[in-house]
Design a protein around this motif. Structure first.
Motif, PDB file in Angstrom:
ATOM      1  N   THR A 180      28.309  47.169 151.819  1.00 47.35           N
ATOM      2  CA  THR A 180      27.850  45.655 151.810  1.00 47.35           C
ATOM      3  C   THR A 180      27.536  45.039 153.312  1.00 47.35           C
ATOM      4  OG1 THR A 180      28.341  43.633 150.790  1.00 47.35           O
ATOM      5  CG2 THR A 180      30.462  44.726 151.515  1.00 47.35           C
ATOM      6  N   LYS A 181      26.176  43.763 153.104  1.00 46.53           N
ATOM      7  CA  LYS A 181      26.452  43.250 154.349  1.00 46.53           C
ATOM      8  C   LYS A 181      27.103  42.280 154.057  1.00 46.53           C
ATOM      9  CE  LYS A 181      21.562  45.027 154.858  1.00 46.53           C
ATOM     10  NZ  LYS A 181      19.986  44.848 155.088  1.00 46.53           N
ATOM     11  N   SER A 182      27.930  42.589 153.323  1.00 51.25           N
ATOM     12  CA  SER A 182      28.720  41.438 153.156  1.00 51.25           C
ATOM     13  C   SER A 182      29.782  41.361 153.987  1.00 51.25           C
ATOM     14  CB  SER A 182      29.234  40.838 151.377  1.00 51.25           C
ATOM     15  OG  SER A 182      30.052  39.788 151.764  1.00 51.25           O
ATOM     16  N   ASN A 183      30.311  39.957 154.746  1.00 51.86           N
ATOM     17  CA  ASN A 183      31.451  39.941 155.536  1.00 51.86           C
ATOM     18  C   ASN A 183      32.998  39.480 154.741  1.00 51.86           C
ATOM     19  OD1 ASN A 183      32.214  39.638 158.244  1.00 51.86           O
ATOM     20  ND2 ASN A 183      33.428  37.801 157.943  1.00 51.86           N
ATOM     21  N   ARG A 184      32.581  39.405 153.552  1.00 56.19           N
ATOM     22  CA  ARG A 184      34.236  38.615 152.706  1.00 56.19           C
ATOM     23  C   ARG A 184      34.883  40.016 152.201  1.00 56.19           C
ATOM     24  NH1 ARG A 184      37.679  35.662 151.848  1.00 56.19           N
ATOM     25  NH2 ARG A 184      38.584  35.601 149.663  1.00 56.19           N
ATOM     26  N   ALA A 204      30.133  50.516 155.113  1.00 54.09           N
ATOM     27  CA  ALA A 204      29.578  50.263 156.147  1.00 54.09           C
ATOM     28  C   ALA A 204      29.394  48.489 154.978  1.00 54.09           C
ATOM     29  CB  ALA A 204      27.953  50.429 155.531  1.00 54.09           C
ATOM     30  N   VAL A 205      30.125  47.378 156.036  1.00 55.50           N
ATOM     31  CA  VAL A 205      30.194  45.914 155.495  1.00 55.50           C
ATOM     32  C   VAL A 205      29.962  45.374 156.410  1.00 55.50           C
ATOM     33  CG1 VAL A 205      31.615  46.742 153.613  1.00 55.50           C
ATOM     34  CG2 VAL A 205      33.116  46.466 156.348  1.00 55.50           C
ATOM     35  N   GLY A 206      30.305  43.992 156.220  1.00 58.89           N
ATOM     36  CA  GLY A 206      30.003  43.232 157.099  1.00 58.89           C
ATOM     37  C   GLY A 206      31.051  42.750 158.068  1.00 58.89           C
ATOM     38  N   MET A 207      30.678  42.979 159.631  1.00 60.12           N
ATOM     39  CA  MET A 207      32.341  42.965 160.494  1.00 60.12           C
ATOM     40  C   MET A 207      32.426  41.450 161.275  1.00 60.12           C
ATOM     41  SD  MET A 207      33.556  46.523 161.003  1.00 60.12           S
ATOM     42  CE  MET A 207      31.947  46.869 161.870  1.00 60.12           C
ATOM     43  N   ASN A 208      32.704  40.713 160.667  1.00 59.63           N
ATOM     44  CA  ASN A 208      32.354  39.404 161.830  1.00 59.63           C
ATOM     45  C   ASN A 208      34.290  39.062 161.338  1.00 59.63           C
ATOM     46  OD1 ASN A 208      32.781  37.069 163.035  1.00 59.63           O
ATOM     47  ND2 ASN A 208      30.809  35.333 161.547  1.00 59.63           N
ATOM     48  N   ILE A 209      34.542  38.823 162.104  1.00 57.43           N
ATOM     49  CA  ILE A 209      36.057  39.362 161.793  1.00 57.43           C
ATOM     50  C   ILE A 209      36.769  37.808 161.784  1.00 57.43           C
ATOM     51  CG2 ILE A 209      38.719  40.027 162.563  1.00 57.43           C
ATOM     52  CD1 ILE A 209      37.075  42.443 163.273  1.00 57.43           C
TER      53      ILE A 209
END
Length: 713
Positions: A180-184, A204-209
């Motif tokens: 998912t592109k989500s950062n959740r 493959a995920v959002g990685m805005n930690i």
């Protein structure tokens, strides 16, 4: 946009269309039987049951060619359907290894698709407490059936379960196997992990930690790289060079082996993960399913193949018609009307499809007959796009086709010499893209075979194919720049100059990474042998004299370059001097090539084959090509076809081809030794003929290795 500025709008547009039109082989995980193994492959033999991995290798096809480090044996106790999951299993296993979990630790799996469910089973096999979450209840239920201690669709329920399982401490590790592109998922992982815990992103995920929670808990965050150590390393994957067992215990191949063992021991079961099966002929339906077009739930989707696949290596694309007869016209003695040059092509990479074939298509009297490449996909694509009669992966189809009278070689450089020799011995005319060869012993053998053919046939004219040859096959190398319209204008402009020339050739060649095949000396010969030959040839053409001495200076490589920042001084037989400044440390947005020639009170400046300036007696003549760059690819083929049909000499005399090739070898020698090097073309030819290392009998070999077989690891 940079390319449009440098080379013209039409050139850039054609390049974009060509790249967008290239097909891609889908798939990266399969299982089947070994048909054959390449030279040097140990531990595998025909008949072995194997699982294979790797994009571009383990693709959706009845027959695939896979490097040895991406292949593992499969025991008889593991069926092929289960073994087909091996690559996915290695991906999941690598994520677990990065988490470094121990017996009894609590691990959370976020995302219970294929990777997640495989991860759950392997973690349970390792003795961990496993909790999971997914958006779909049926996947959570399946996770529970496969051994998860708890699986849910509720974040709140998962948090409570983690606290209960750890006494309020938090999970030892969290593996994110969602897509998912989500950062959740990353945020949730931070909330679930204990202090100094580990979070591993496998999917493959959002990685805005989120810094606060990761900082306060001092969490370790890892991104898992696919199957494991060795992935994306061409030395490992393509050349088969393994990492030392003691220092890299778990490579991608050893991860694949470990997954196969888990299947054999019954610790992982993939059967419950398979929801659909499609025969290869209905493969598009599989993609419609996973793309959501059918609105049907799915998990594991298998493509199946017939037990007895069609193993033929040739596909006929269009019928032969009476008005397409060929092969009988390339001799001055014929009384029939001129007929097309019938072409068989070896290799169809980006240069061939973007530059060479489009240029050839614009020349009359050329007919595309057969195309041979290492993979069926590229052969079929090029065959359809350029209307070849058939495509194949077997070189013998081209070499033994009596209707083909000219073989075009556009394969990787290390294959050129062998294919040139085989085509000449088969009685075909040869057009070889540069370089002719990459080693001196190869050049010597080409000289011997070509001389033997000339002596046996009596001259250097053309000959018919499909009959006993009466004339020497023509050999030409793709030194296209001398055929560029602006280069020919420079040559004509200097025709009246009766003194030696001073020539400067600046090449802004652009940086190429060291792991690119062009930088592999065994495969390409290096950038000097592989590309600088172009510039030596053009200067020789303008001076109308062969090179006789070279001297080279180079910048330090600094660990970033490989002999691709050089200044070369070339002396020619008529006294002319040339310098070639070949650099990889510039900006590729700047123009690539600029030639300046001075002599007899005249100056000619050719900038990137789009701007020409001729100056003499204070008068300046400027020629511009605004829309398209013309480096002479069409011109060289017009000259080649005319020479074949009219029975004339080769557009580039054989001795000039030898001189240019030999010059690049001496440039490398000078670079390595720091000394000037003489170029004795006649001496080299005489020495090659005097030192006959093998019988130069120009008969075709009975057994010709194919490019695909030679490239197999």
């Amino acid at each position: 946009m940079d390319k449009a500025r440098r080379e013209g709008v039409l050139t850039a547009l054609e390049s974009v269309r060509n790249r967008l039109g290239e097909p891609m082989a889908l798939g990266y995980s399969c299982a089947g039987m070994v048909m054959a193994v390449g030279n040097g492959v140990e531990g595998l033999e025909p008949g072995d049951r194997v699982a294979c991995g790797g994009g571009g290798y383990a693709v959706h096809a009845e027959v695939v060619s896979v490097p040895k480090n991406l292949v593992v044996k499969v025991p008889n106790t593991v069926d092929f359907e289960s073994a087909a999951f091996t690559t996915l299993g290695a991906i999941a296993l690598q994520g677990i290894r990065l988490a470094d979990v121990k017996l009894g630790e609590v691990v959370v799996v976020i995302g219970l698709g294929l990777l997640g469910l495989l991860t759950v089973q392997m973690l349970k096999g390792a003795g961990c407490v496993v909790l999971g979450i997914d958006l779909q209840e049926q996947r959570a239920e399946l996770a529970r059936k496969l051994g998860a201690d708890m699986a849910t669709t509720s974040e709140e329920a998962l948090k409570n379960a983690v606290l209960a399982a750890t006494g309020g401490q938090g999970a030892d590790a969290v593996l994110i196997t969602a897509d998912t592109k989500s950062n959740r998922p990353v945020e949730l992982a931070g909330e679930l992990a204990r202090k100094k815990g580990v979070v591993v992103a496998v999917g493959a995920v959002g990685m805005n930690i989120p810094r606060k929670v990761y900082y306060e808990k001092e969490l370790a965050f890892h991104v898992s790289c696919s199957y494991g150590p060795g992935r994306y390393d061409p030395q490992y994957e393509e050349k088969g060079i393994d990492y030392p067992y003691a220092y890299v215990r778990w490579t991608e191949n050893r991860n694949m082996q470990a997954f196969i063992r888990l299947l054999a021991e019954g610790k992982v079961d993939v059967k419950p993960l398979i929801t659909h099966r499609f025969p290869i002929g209905e493969a598009p339906k599989a993609y419609e399913l996973i793309a959501g077009k059918t609105q049907e739930a799915f998990l594991g989707v298998l493509i199946t193949y017939p037990d007895q696949p069609d193993l033929s290596r040739r596909v006929d694309l269009r019928p032969h018609t009476q008005d397409q007869e060929r092969g009988r016209v390339l001799t001055p003695s014929t009384t029939e009307a001129r007929r097309p040059v019938a072409v068989g092509l070896f290799g169809a990479g980006n240069f061939a499809t973007a530059t060479l074939l489009p240029a050839m298509r614009k020349v009359t009297d050329i007919e595309f007959v057969g195309v041979c490449t290492a993979t069926g996909l590229s052969a079929r694509h090029v065959g359809d796009k350029f209307k070849f009669r058939y495509c194949t992966t077997d070189e013998d189809e081209i070499l033994n086709d009596p209707e083909i009278n000219a073989v075009v070689i556009a394969t990787p450089h290390h294959l050129h010499a062998r294919q040139v020799l085989e085509a000449l011995k088969a009685g075909k005319h040869v057009f070889c893209e540069k370089p002719l060869c990459i080693r001196e012993e190869e050049l010597a053998e080409i000289v011997r075979v070509y001389a033997a053919l000339a002596m046996n046939r009596g001259d250097e004219g053309a000959m018919p194919s499909g009959a006993a040859p009466s004339r020497t096959p023509m050999l030409m190398v793709g030194y296209n720049r001398r055929f560029a319209p602006m280069a020919k204008e420079v040559k004509a402009f200097l025709a009246d100059v009766q003194e030696p020339l001073v020539m400067h050739y600046r090449v802004n060649a652009a940086y190429i990474p060291l792991d690119h095949w062009v930088q592999d000396l065994k495969q390409s010969g290096g950038r000097i042998i592989g590309e600088v030959c172009h510039f030596v040839d053009l200067l020789s053409f303008l001076a109308d004299a062969p090179p006789i001495r070279v001297y080279v200076r180079t910048l330090p490589d600094w660990g970033r370059y490989r002999e691709d920042n050089v200044v070369i001084t070339v002396e020619f037989a008529d006294g002319s001097l040339g310098t070639i400044t070949y650099v990889a440390n510039g900006d590729k947005a700047f123009s690539k090539e600029r030639v300046e020639v001075f002599g007899g009170g005249s100056v000619a400046v050719l900038d990137d084959f789009r701007h020409l300036e001729l100056v003499r007696n204070g008068r300046r003549n400027v020629v511009k090509a605004r829309l398209r760059q013309d480096k002479g690819h069409r011109g060289e083929w017009e000259a080649f076809v005319a020479a074949l049909q009219n029975g004339g000499p080769s557009p580039i005399p054989f001795e000039e081809i030898v001189a240019t090739t030999l010059a690049t070898f001496r440039i490398v020698d000078s670079l390595r030794t720091g000394q000037p090097m003489a170029i004795d073309t006649q001496g080299f030819i005489s020495g090659a003929l005097a030192n006959k290392q093998q019988d130069p009998d120009p008969q075709p070999k009975a057994d010709v290795d194919t490019e695909a077989e030679e490239e197999q690891q």
